[in-house]
Design an enzyme around this catalytic site. Structure first.
Site, PDB file in Angstrom:
ATOM      1  N   ARG A 299       6.439   7.292  -3.320  1.00 42.81           N
ATOM      2  CA  ARG A 299       4.990   7.268  -3.195  1.00 42.81           C
ATOM      3  C   ARG A 299       4.658   7.123  -1.713  1.00 42.81           C
ATOM      4  NH1 ARG A 299       2.209   2.950  -7.087  1.00 42.81           N
ATOM      5  NH2 ARG A 299       0.364   3.842  -6.084  1.00 42.81           N
ATOM      6  N   HIS A 300       3.425   7.427  -1.359  1.00 37.38           N
ATOM      7  CA  HIS A 300       2.991   7.161   0.013  1.00 37.38           C
ATOM      8  C   HIS A 300       3.029   5.653   0.242  1.00 37.38           C
ATOM      9  CE1 HIS A 300      -0.740   5.728  -1.759  1.00 37.38           C
ATOM     10  NE2 HIS A 300      -0.681   6.810  -2.536  1.00 37.38           N
TER      11      HIS A 300
ATOM     12  N   ASN B 230      -5.624   1.260  -1.638  1.00 32.57           N
ATOM     13  CA  ASN B 230      -4.777   0.436  -2.516  1.00 32.57           C
ATOM     14  C   ASN B 230      -5.135  -1.036  -2.343  1.00 32.57           C
ATOM     15  OD1 ASN B 230      -1.815   2.482  -1.948  1.00 32.57           O
ATOM     16  ND2 ASN B 230      -3.351   2.615  -3.559  1.00 32.57           N
TER      17      ASN B 230
ATOM     18  N   ARG C 123      -2.635   9.975   3.397  1.00 27.40           N
ATOM     19  CA  ARG C 123      -1.679   8.893   3.184  1.00 27.40           C
ATOM     20  C   ARG C 123      -0.242   9.377   2.997  1.00 27.40           C
ATOM     21  NH1 ARG C 123      -5.369   9.348  -0.907  1.00 27.40           N
ATOM     22  NH2 ARG C 123      -4.792   9.209  -3.110  1.00 27.40           N
TER      23      ARG C 123
ATOM     24  N   GLU D 252      -3.156  13.916  -5.376  1.00 29.67           N
ATOM     25  CA  GLU D 252      -3.311  12.976  -6.491  1.00 29.67           C
ATOM     26  C   GLU D 252      -4.235  13.528  -7.566  1.00 29.67           C
ATOM     27  OE1 GLU D 252      -2.113  10.966  -8.235  1.00 29.67           O
ATOM     28  OE2 GLU D 252      -2.656   8.882  -7.902  1.00 29.67           O
TER      29      GLU D 252
ATOM     30  N   HIS E 149       1.910  11.021  -4.865  1.00 29.50           N
ATOM     31  CA  HIS E 149       1.034   9.975  -5.403  1.00 29.50           C
ATOM     32  C   HIS E 149       1.496   9.502  -6.778  1.00 29.50           C
ATOM     33  CE1 HIS E 149      -1.844  11.175  -2.221  1.00 29.50           C
ATOM     34  NE2 HIS E 149      -1.258  12.336  -2.413  1.00 29.50           N
TER      35      HIS E 149
END
Lengths: 452, 514
Positions: free
Chosen positions: A229-230, A236, A281, A301, A366
């Site tokens: 994932r980033h 977040n 990201r 995403e 994502h």
């Protein structure tokens, strides 16, 4: 002999009949087809004659496969019958669409028998032969089979390898490869020496062409797929979904550490290519990696539509019906003006296809997208895949093998918030249910490797 | 490459927002603000022309109907530049193959264009002697002319790649191995990969039919039919002794045998686009039939409503059916549809998929959605013994929460959505709705089925469904598809043709257009 009214054959049912000597990657191909078609919601099942045989003879020596060994012949014949019976029952009782007969089917006599049984049951056979004369390729397949096949579990590797070569010799005696001269009336695909030549004969339905297309893209060489994932993003931290935010401070730390993790754990990292989405990201997470990079819109995403940029609390408050509808059927739920998991799978299909075609790929993307990719490789059922927990700041290694895909998680040891939301709540936090988390080995790395 | 640098986002948001940004023209602002007015590039005036767009060059900003994604460069698959070189003796369906391949690749979103050597040759008309068609001409003039024409075509292809094109389809005989190797090395040195597709025909019946087709090409525009066939046969004979079948170990090639009955791929580098092309080739047949579209009678029903046809609807169905049958009887003869009765087939033969649908040139198959208004509209044809199939995919576009609302009501109820919809009616979905793009993706398997059929097919469906199919067959752009119009008093007929599909509208007398 039954006669069909063609007007009644509304949809073709297909039996993919594998053909080839042992250690030609047949089981791997069969498993892959099951995974791919199931992922696309097509009812598919593999019937492996070997696993029926193992019920009678779990770990037979090579001599068992000697064509003059009557006991062996009897047990193998029985296993074949059982597999066929179960497959026909599955087609009829469970509305099967694609059944796969995973066996060597090396003789013309055997193939004609399968052909007859299938046609009599209104199932069209499609033969799929893996033909390989490349010794190195065969040897690497033998190692893979030995490491993963239940036939060799617990045996020393040199014993297993020799046994396998001997077994192949027995099969070679009666092997009749598929040929254009003799089999031109049959629907078949022949893969010669790992796709260096492919023959496709009489493909007559869309489903068959779909299977052929997938198989052409397959790699049956051993390889790894790297996922991440980033790094943790500003959104977040704030518990917001969607958007195009920058990385948080901790997210940047993960980006800084990623090159070390890659060097340490990815053996062929010189040949690596990094795929990211087009969002900031993921690109920022990849920024310190010096390998060729490609950014894909298809890796963006899941689009939350009207809910983009909101927290789950806000969604529950502003769109209570949607919030509940999504929890009830997360796979099919499509955000207002946005996407569902099913939509994401459709746009990811070309990525999966290209991923099957490539080696040495690290994908930085994502949560929802990774859930879909993970579900493909791990055969996670549709209703469960949107609920998988994919942690932040972790490099994930997938190793597709003949019988299963192995997973290793390399934790970067950089703290991050949890973005996991359990069913029925708007609060974030890791699931207490272990079935929601990824399987496989976890490697923790020490924080001393951090760059300041 | 720009994708490797981290740049501030030009627009906020996510996947669909970025999709909308994709086909802005170059001179527009790089920032889209939600309040900016919708673009005025709708070309409604041109829509009624019913022209196949396959020969129209596309711009860098073109977005294709079924395009699932694109990269920052506007290219797909990161596959680099590819020249697909279609080769084979005359009358092997090369032009047909190259055009349908181009149609498919464009629909997928690959920037593709056609380069027919025949077009270049025709541009030099007058200088052409029979000798010219021989792969090894006897006169120096003919040899020089061949070289000149080939060079010009290759130069144009290289230019096309420099302008951001991704796939050039080069349609030429390329009879000699030497020519093919030379072509590959010229293009490779320009960083262009070459994939050869060799069309081979081993079935004499197929060949004879193809010669008849080829004699209708632009080369024979002012010829009598018989003379054209004779002349074309001469051209076929001229190449025959020289043609060298592909067997070059250093080239990547696909042998396309008897129009898809068999495919052999050699020296494939395992490239993504190659396998995508193979996928298409597995499904493509030489098309001979027509596709008819008729609307169902009542377009004002709620999406979920499924009542049987009313008296007006039944009247419409009868008139529509009769108009179609009269039209086909006029063009194909009175008895054509008697051939569509299901045949019996023993278990020793391969079962065709989907029954015998479309396996016979003189057949008519009817597709409807599963809604009663379409299934009942097909009843009259079904009673005549014509095969009718109900396909759930053909259900009209789901209007979601926008159902039943007028433009002004939409603007008042969903101001932001309305704004977005005006900007991109093809990809935008109202809450709970489907977009045209969703339909296009859903129809892809049906398109392959249509490509496989050789008879006629009638699709009875809602206007939204017809728009998307029409868009594929006539290579329309997604800017145009949502506003294509198909009045109820017309049957639209699209006929496959080697060079450009032809659309024709057949009036249904005594029916209200709306």
């Amino acid at each position: 002999m039954p006669v069909y009214q063609l007007g009644h054959v509304d949809n073709l049912r297909i039996c993919v009949v594998m053909v080839g000597l042992p250690a030609r990657g047949k089981s791997l191909i069969a498993q892959k087809i099951v995974r791919y078609l199931s992922w696309l919601s097509i009812s598919t099942k593999c019937f492996s004659v070997g696993s029926y045989r193992r019920k009678e003879s779990a770990q037979p020596p090579a001599q068992f496969f000697d064509p003059s060994n009557e006991d062996g012949l009897h047990i193998r014949g029985q296993a074949f019958e059982e597999a066929i019976t179960d497959m026909l029952a599955w087609f009829n009782n469970s509305n099967g669409t694609v059944g796969i007969l995973d066996a060597s089917n090396t003789t013309r006599e055997r193939r004609e028998r399968v052909l007859k049984i299938m046609r009599e049951n209104k199932i069209e056979p499609m033969f799929l032969e893996s033909f390989c004369e490349n010794d190195e390729m065969v040897r690497s397949n033998i190692l893979d089979v030995n490491a993963t096949s239940p036939d060799y579990k617990g045996l020393p590797s040199d014993v297993a390898i020799n046994d396998m070569y001997e077994k192949i010799k027995y099969y070679e005696r009666s092997y009749e490869p598929m040929e254009l001269s003799n089999d031109s009336d049959l629907t078949f695909i022949k893969l010669v020496n790992v796709n260096s030549e492919i023959i496709i004969n009489r493909i007559e339905s869309y489903m068959e062409s779909r299977i052929a297309y997938y198989v052409m893209n397959l790699h049956i060489r051993p390889r790894y797929i790297w996922l991440s994932r980033h790094g943790e993003s500003q959104y977040n931290l704030e518990g917001k979904i969607g958007g195009d935010a920058d990385l948080s401070e901790r997210g940047f730390k993960y980006a800084q550490k990623l090159p070390d993790l890659v060097k340490q754990y990815i053996k062929d990292h010189e040949k690596l290519t990094v795929w990211t989405s087009t969002l900031k990201r993921t690109k920022q997470t990849a920024q310190y990696l010096t390998y060729p990079k490609k950014s894909w819109k298809a890796l963006d995403e899941l689009d939350a539509g009207s809910c983009d940029g909101l927290t789950y609390e806000e969604i529950a408050e502003r769109f209570p019906e949607d919030f509940k509808a999504r929890d009830d059927n997360k796979f099919e739920y499509r955000y207002r003006g946005g996407e569902s998991y099913r939509d994401v799978i459709i746009r990811l299909e070309p990525i999966i296809m290209e991923l099957e075609n490539q080696e040495n790929i690290l994908i930085i993307t994502h949560q929802a997208v990774l859930r879909c990719i993970y579900a493909y490789f791990m055969n996670v059922p549709q209703e469960e895949s949107p609920w998988m927990s994919i942690p932040l700041h972790t490099l994930i290694r997938l190793e597709p093998r003949a019988y299963e895909t192995l997973v290793t998680r390399i934790k970067a040891d950089i703290p991050a918030v949890s973005t996991y939301k359990e069913k029925g709540t708007s609060k974030l936090g890791e699931s207490s249910n272990p079935s929601k988390s990824m399987v496989g080995e976890v490697i923790a790395t020490s924080s001393s490797a951090d760059k300041k | 490459m720009s994708s490797e640098e981290i740049q501030p986002p030009t627009i906020p948001g996510n996947y669909s927002a970025r999709k909308q940004n994709r086909w802005k023209s170059e001179d527009e602002d790089s920032v889209v603000s939600p309040s900016s007015s919708p673009p005025q590039h709708r070309k409604i005036a041109e829509l009624s022309k019913d022209i196949d767009g396959i020969h129209t060059s596309i711009t860098k900003f073109h977005v294709s109907p079924a395009q699932l994604y694109s990269t920052d460069s506007g290219r797909l698959f990161h596959a680099g530049s590819i020249c697909i070189c279609i080769c084979g003796e005359p009358a092997r369906g090369k032009t047909n193959l190259s055009i349908s391949l181009c149609r498919y690749l464009r629909w997928l979103g690959v920037k593709s264009d056609l380069f027919h050597i025949g077009d270049y040759r025709r541009a030099k008309l007058g200088d052409i002697t029979e000798d010219f068609f021989s792969p090894v001409p006897e006169t120096i003039e003919a040899a020089n002319l061949r070289r000149e024409i080939t060079d010009e075509c290759i130069k144009d292809m290289i230019g096309f790649f420099k302008d951001g094109g991704q796939v050039a389809i080069y349609d030429a005989v390329n009879a000699l191995s030497k020519e093919r190797l030379e072509l590959a090395s010229t293009l490779n040195s320009n960083d262009i990969k070459v994939l050869f597709i060799e069309s081979l025909v081993t079935n004499p019946k197929l060949l004879a039919r193809n010669i008849l087709d080829a004699a209708k090409s632009p080369d024979y525009a002012n010829w009598g039919a018989k003379e054209a066939v004779e002349d074309y046969k001469k051209r076929v004979e001229l190449v025959k002794p020289w043609y060298e079948e592909m067997n070059e170990p250093l080239l990547t090639y696909i042998k396309f045998i008897n129009f898809g009955e068999r495919l052999i791929i050699r020296n494939s580098r395992n490239e993504f686009l190659t396998s995508k092309i193979l996928f298409f080739l597995m499904n493509s047949k030489i098309k001979s039939g027509s596709i008819y579209f008729a609307r169902c009678s009542n377009n004002k029903l709620k999406f979920k409503a499924d009542p049987p046809l009313d008296a007006k609807g039944k009247d419409y169905a009868t008139k529509m059916g009769k108009t179609l049958l009269d039209h086909i009887a006029k063009t194909k003869g009175e008895q054509w549809y008697r051939n569509t009765q299901p045949q019996e087939i023993g278990s020793d033969l391969r079962q065709p998929a989907y029954g015998v649908d479309g396996s016979h040139e003189n057949s008519l198959i009817v597709w409807t959605s599963t809604r009663q208004r379409t299934t009942q509209a097909a009843q009259m044809l079904k009673d005549l013994g014509i095969v009718v199939r109900h396909r759930s995919e053909l259900t009209q576009l789901n209007p979601g929460d926008a159902e039943g609302l007028s433009e002004s009501e939409l603007a008042a109820k969903f101001p932001d959505e309305y704004e977005q919809h005006q900007r991109d009616p093809y990809h935008h979905r109202y809450p709970r709705a489907e977009s045209y793009h969703d339909l296009a993706v859903k129809f892809e398997p049906l398109l392959y089925e249509i490509e496989r059929m050789s008879g006629d097919i009638l699709i009875i469906a809602d206007e939204t469904v017809i728009r998307v199919f029409y868009g594929y067959l006539m290579a329309s752009s997604c800017d145009d598809i949502p506003s294509l119009e198909f009045p109820q008093d017309e049957i639209v007929k699209i006929t496959y043709n080697a060079y450009a599909n032809k659309a024709q509208r057949i009036k249904i007398d005594g029916v209200n257009p709306n």
